[in-house]
Design a protein around this motif. Structure first.
Motif, PDB file in Angstrom:
ATOM      1  N   SER A  91      35.031  26.643  46.584  1.00 52.65           N
ATOM      2  CA  SER A  91      34.721  26.967  45.197  1.00 52.65           C
ATOM      3  C   SER A  91      33.901  28.253  45.077  1.00 52.65           C
ATOM      4  N   LEU A  92      33.121  28.611  46.093  1.00 50.06           N
ATOM      5  CA  LEU A  92      32.369  29.864  46.038  1.00 50.06           C
ATOM      6  C   LEU A  92      33.331  31.046  45.963  1.00 50.06           C
ATOM      7  N   GLU A  93      34.338  31.067  46.848  1.00 52.41           N
ATOM      8  CA  GLU A  93      35.300  32.159  46.837  1.00 52.41           C
ATOM      9  C   GLU A  93      36.068  32.202  45.520  1.00 52.41           C
ATOM     10  N   ILE A  94      36.442  31.042  45.027  1.00 54.55           N
ATOM     11  CA  ILE A  94      37.165  30.983  43.754  1.00 54.55           C
ATOM     12  C   ILE A  94      36.291  31.563  42.643  1.00 54.55           C
ATOM     13  N   SER A  95      35.035  31.184  42.628  1.00 57.42           N
ATOM     14  CA  SER A  95      34.112  31.691  41.605  1.00 57.42           C
ATOM     15  C   SER A  95      33.938  33.196  41.721  1.00 57.42           C
ATOM     16  N   VAL A  96      33.823  33.684  42.953  1.00 57.06           N
ATOM     17  CA  VAL A  96      33.645  35.120  43.156  1.00 57.06           C
ATOM     18  C   VAL A  96      34.885  35.875  42.684  1.00 57.06           C
ATOM     19  N   TYR A  97      36.063  35.351  42.988  1.00 56.25           N
ATOM     20  CA  TYR A  97      37.285  36.010  42.511  1.00 56.25           C
ATOM     21  C   TYR A  97      37.321  36.028  40.986  1.00 56.25           C
ATOM     22  N   LYS A  98      36.912  34.952  40.363  1.00 56.62           N
ATOM     23  CA  LYS A  98      36.903  34.909  38.902  1.00 56.62           C
ATOM     24  C   LYS A  98      35.945  35.948  38.326  1.00 56.62           C
ATOM     25  N   ILE A  99      34.762  36.037  38.897  1.00 53.35           N
ATOM     26  CA  ILE A  99      33.798  37.037  38.430  1.00 53.35           C
ATOM     27  C   ILE A  99      34.352  38.441  38.670  1.00 53.35           C
ATOM     28  N   GLY A 100      34.987  38.648  39.822  1.00 50.67           N
ATOM     29  CA  GLY A 100      35.621  39.934  40.106  1.00 50.67           C
ATOM     30  C   GLY A 100      36.675  40.280  39.067  1.00 50.67           C
ATOM     31  N   ILE A 101      37.458  39.299  38.663  1.00 53.54           N
ATOM     32  CA  ILE A 101      38.479  39.504  37.628  1.00 53.54           C
ATOM     33  C   ILE A 101      37.821  39.971  36.336  1.00 53.54           C
ATOM     34  N   LEU A 102      36.769  39.306  35.943  1.00 56.77           N
ATOM     35  CA  LEU A 102      36.071  39.672  34.709  1.00 56.77           C
ATOM     36  C   LEU A 102      35.484  41.079  34.802  1.00 56.77           C
ATOM     37  N   MET A 103      34.909  41.419  35.959  1.00 55.25           N
ATOM     38  CA  MET A 103      34.331  42.750  36.150  1.00 55.25           C
ATOM     39  C   MET A 103      35.414  43.834  36.108  1.00 55.25           C
ATOM     40  N   GLU A 104      36.518  43.585  36.798  1.00 57.00           N
ATOM     41  CA  GLU A 104      37.593  44.586  36.836  1.00 57.00           C
ATOM     42  C   GLU A 104      38.213  44.773  35.452  1.00 57.00           C
ATOM     43  N   LYS A 105      38.364  43.680  34.725  1.00 58.26           N
ATOM     44  CA  LYS A 105      38.923  43.774  33.381  1.00 58.26           C
ATOM     45  C   LYS A 105      38.002  44.592  32.475  1.00 58.26           C
ATOM     46  N   GLU A 106      36.723  44.300  32.542  1.00 58.00           N
ATOM     47  CA  GLU A 106      35.749  45.033  31.733  1.00 58.00           C
ATOM     48  C   GLU A 106      35.727  46.519  32.116  1.00 58.00           C
ATOM     49  N   SER A 107      35.818  46.799  33.397  1.00 59.71           N
ATOM     50  CA  SER A 107      35.846  48.188  33.859  1.00 59.71           C
ATOM     51  C   SER A 107      37.096  48.901  33.366  1.00 59.71           C
ATOM     52  N   MET A 108      38.235  48.230  33.459  1.00 56.69           N
ATOM     53  CA  MET A 108      39.481  48.826  33.016  1.00 56.69           C
ATOM     54  C   MET A 108      39.412  49.184  31.523  1.00 56.69           C
ATOM     55  N   VAL A 109      38.920  48.253  30.722  1.00 58.08           N
ATOM     56  CA  VAL A 109      38.795  48.498  29.283  1.00 58.08           C
ATOM     57  C   VAL A 109      37.833  49.662  29.030  1.00 58.08           C
ATOM     58  N   PHE A 110      36.696  49.659  29.732  1.00 55.22           N
ATOM     59  CA  PHE A 110      35.731  50.743  29.567  1.00 55.22           C
ATOM     60  C   PHE A 110      36.369  52.088  29.880  1.00 55.22           C
ATOM     61  N   TYR A 111      37.047  52.187  31.034  1.00 54.82           N
ATOM     62  CA  TYR A 111      37.630  53.465  31.434  1.00 54.82           C
ATOM     63  C   TYR A 111      38.730  53.919  30.475  1.00 54.82           C
ATOM     64  N   ARG A 112      39.534  53.000  29.998  1.00 55.40           N
ATOM     65  CA  ARG A 112      40.574  53.369  29.027  1.00 55.40           C
ATOM     66  C   ARG A 112      39.960  53.909  27.740  1.00 55.40           C
ATOM     67  N   ASN A 113      38.960  53.211  27.236  1.00 52.89           N
ATOM     68  CA  ASN A 113      38.309  53.662  26.009  1.00 52.89           C
ATOM     69  C   ASN A 113      37.570  54.978  26.215  1.00 52.89           C
ATOM     70  N   ALA A 114      36.910  55.107  27.361  1.00 55.02           N
ATOM     71  CA  ALA A 114      36.181  56.343  27.653  1.00 55.02           C
ATOM     72  C   ALA A 114      37.145  57.520  27.783  1.00 55.02           C
ATOM     73  N   ALA A 115      38.314  57.285  28.367  1.00 60.34           N
ATOM     74  CA  ALA A 115      39.309  58.355  28.512  1.00 60.34           C
ATOM     75  C   ALA A 115      39.775  58.846  27.146  1.00 60.34           C
ATOM     76  N   LYS A 116      39.860  57.937  26.185  1.00 60.50           N
ATOM     77  CA  LYS A 116      40.252  58.330  24.825  1.00 60.50           C
ATOM     78  C   LYS A 116      39.192  59.213  24.178  1.00 60.50           C
ATOM     79  N   GLU A 117      37.925  58.965  24.509  1.00 56.54           N
ATOM     80  CA  GLU A 117      36.821  59.735  23.927  1.00 56.54           C
ATOM     81  C   GLU A 117      36.584  61.068  24.621  1.00 56.54           C
TER      82      GLU A 117
END
Length: 161
Positions: A91-117
């Motif tokens: 469950s630790l690895e599963i949790s870490v992957y889930k947190i990684g997913i959330l971080m990568e998604k947030e980063s992707m959204v940030f970079y896309r929006n920042a690129a527009k600006e």
């Protein structure tokens, strides 16, 4: 948000990602999981380096350049496959992957929006490439997470309804 603020936020994002993946690698018991997280940590450091270079160029009123930055395409490292992660992952690895997913998604959204600006073409391109990179990480982590989640449910004696 002005371009220097975009870069400061992006640099902090990469530092946080590096810290998270480094810690996850230290805690992982499965060697393939450890390798995957170490790979992500190394990429976060590389991204930080690119962003710092662009920050220095823009803050010194230099013409920014992507020269020397290998950001032509998002990588597809073979370590991010469900088959490369042992079924003993808990469950630790599963949790870490889930947190990684959330971080990568947030980063992707940030970079896309920042690129527009962004107004500077080189910065816009760097941010777009980083968004693609994060999207690649997101997809890979999501695939592994989905596999590990199914295995974990099976180990617990239940499956999703």
């Amino acid at each position: 948000m002005d371009e220097l603020n975009i870069l400061r936020t992006a640099i902090l994002n990469e530092v946080e990602g590096y810290q998270f993946y480094s810690l996850a690698a230290m805690r992982a018991e499965d060697e393939s999981v450890k390798d995957a997280f170490n790979h992500l940590a190394k990429e976060e450091q590389q991204h930080e380096s690119w962003l710092r270079k662009m920050y220095r160029q823009l803050s010194d009123n230099q013409t920014p350049t992507l020269e020397g930055l290998d950001v032509t395409e998002a990588p597809s490292p073979r370590i991010f496959r469900p088959g490369n992660v042992g079924t003993e992952s808990g469950s630790l690895e599963i949790s870490v992957y889930k947190i990684g997913i959330l971080m990568e998604k947030e980063s992707m959204v940030f970079y896309r929006n920042a690129a527009k600006e962004a107004q500077t073409p080189e910065l816009k391109e760097l941010l777009q490439r980083l968004a693609e990179w994060e999207d690649s990480h997101l997809e890979s982590l999501q695939n592994i997470y989905d596999t590990l989640k199914e295995e974990w449910w099976g180990q617990q004696g239940f499956s999703p309804a």
